[in-house]
Design an enzyme around this catalytic site. Structure first.
Site, PDB file in Angstrom:
ATOM      1  N   THR A 166       0.836  -1.185   0.000  1.00 40.39           N
ATOM      2  CA  THR A 166       0.000   0.000   0.000  1.00 40.39           C
ATOM      3  C   THR A 166       0.879   1.245   0.000  1.00 40.39           C
ATOM      4  O   THR A 166       2.109   1.145   0.005  1.00 40.39           O
ATOM      5  CB  THR A 166      -0.973  -0.048   1.210  1.00 40.39           C
ATOM      6  OG1 THR A 166      -1.938   0.994   1.084  1.00 40.39           O
ATOM      7  CG2 THR A 166      -0.230   0.112   2.529  1.00 40.39           C
ATOM      8  N   ASN A 167       0.261   2.409  -0.035  1.00 39.87           N
ATOM      9  CA  ASN A 167       0.975   3.685   0.024  1.00 39.87           C
ATOM     10  C   ASN A 167       0.647   4.370   1.336  1.00 39.87           C
ATOM     11  O   ASN A 167      -0.404   4.123   1.916  1.00 39.87           O
ATOM     12  CB  ASN A 167       0.513   4.612  -1.105  1.00 39.87           C
ATOM     13  CG  ASN A 167       1.155   4.282  -2.436  1.00 39.87           C
ATOM     14  OD1 ASN A 167       2.149   3.555  -2.490  1.00 39.87           O
ATOM     15  ND2 ASN A 167       0.611   4.808  -3.491  1.00 39.87           N
ATOM     16  N   ARG A 168       1.503   5.288   1.748  1.00 36.13           N
ATOM     17  CA  ARG A 168       1.213   6.044   2.968  1.00 36.13           C
ATOM     18  C   ARG A 168       0.293   7.206   2.629  1.00 36.13           C
ATOM     19  O   ARG A 168       0.692   8.147   1.959  1.00 36.13           O
ATOM     20  CB  ARG A 168       2.511   6.554   3.575  1.00 36.13           C
ATOM     21  CG  ARG A 168       3.267   5.459   4.294  1.00 36.13           C
ATOM     22  CD  ARG A 168       4.531   5.989   4.887  1.00 36.13           C
ATOM     23  NE  ARG A 168       4.302   7.024   5.897  1.00 36.13           N
ATOM     24  CZ  ARG A 168       5.270   7.707   6.476  1.00 36.13           C
ATOM     25  NH1 ARG A 168       6.511   7.490   6.132  1.00 36.13           N
ATOM     26  NH2 ARG A 168       4.991   8.614   7.385  1.00 36.13           N
TER      27      ARG A 168
END
Ligand code: C5P
Length: 220
Positions: free
Chosen positions: A29-31
């Protein structure tokens, strides 16, 4: 008295990260907390717009009066956006979409076999949702976001051209992930304009004001 600057407008917003599954229990995932996108959705609704918010996995309450569609992956986000697109007059892409997804999602949990061998992941590129929307003949007014660590203005202008959108909003670092305030740089054909550091709620209201001015000028 605040004039309803987006009365009669239909606004589609993406927010949060995407989650790309590796197997049934893992993923990448991305932050992104989604806070900025949710604040923008709320500000647009308060400005009189009919708002649809396509959200990746975040822990945030739905702003009052906003229609929310929850998704996990970039492909699901793309499909939800295209399904909701007809009739929209404004598209604001704040989501931190994963650039790549695992080429295959394993049907069962990938197990350690005790030999110390590590799995290798192969990736496929995800579609660029913003560029896809902007390229459509019926494209609404499109606003993109940029998070860069250097040469902000240069990169924002390049992104504007590459994605074919009239307005790019750049986060003026340092890292804003999960924080409650931010500062923004608005880059359009006229040049750049800074919205100084403020709470994400206050910035969202100012940003909606700036976007409404451009949208109303275009529709006039
Ligand atoms: O190319 P980059 O990820 O830096 O561009 C950021 C902008 O493009 C953001 O507005 C983001 O929401 C949007 N984007 C998208 N789909 C992608 C990647 C980025 O809509 N696959």
């Amino acid at each position: 008295f605040t004039p309803k600057r987006l009365a009669g407008q239909r606004v589609l917003i993406t927010a949060g990260p995407t989650f790309e599954a590796i197997d049934p229990v893992r993923g990448i995932t991305n932050r992104s907390s989604g806070k900025m996108g949710f604040a923008i959705a709320q500000a647009a609704q308060r400005a009189g717009a009919e708002v649809t918010l396509v959200a990746g996995p975040v822990h945030l309450p739905t702003p009052a009066g906003v229609r929310r569609i929850d998704v996990q992956s970039a492909l699901q986000m793309r499909d939800a956006v295209l399904a909701a697109l007809p009739g929209q007059t404004l598209f604001i892409a704040t989501a931190a979409v994963a650039d790549w997804r695992p080429a295959v999602c394993a049907e069962h949990k990938i197990k350690k076999d005790g030999s110390g061998t590590t799995p290798t992941l192969a990736f496929s590129e995800n579609p660029d949702i913003l560029a896809t929307v902007a390229a459509r003949p019926d494209a609404p007014y499109c606003v993109g976001f940029a998070a860069e660590s250097e040469k902000l203005l240069e990169h924002a202008q390049a992104k504007r051209a590459r994605k074919g959108v009239p307005l790019i909003v750049a986060n003026l670092g340092p890292a804003t992930f999960g924080q409650d305030d931010n500062a923004l740089l608005l880059v359009d054909a006229e040049g750049a304009r800074e919205l100084p550091r403020a709470s994400k709620t206050a910035l969202a209201a100012q940003l909606i004001e700036e976007i409404a001015r451009r949208l109303n000028a275009r529709q006039a």
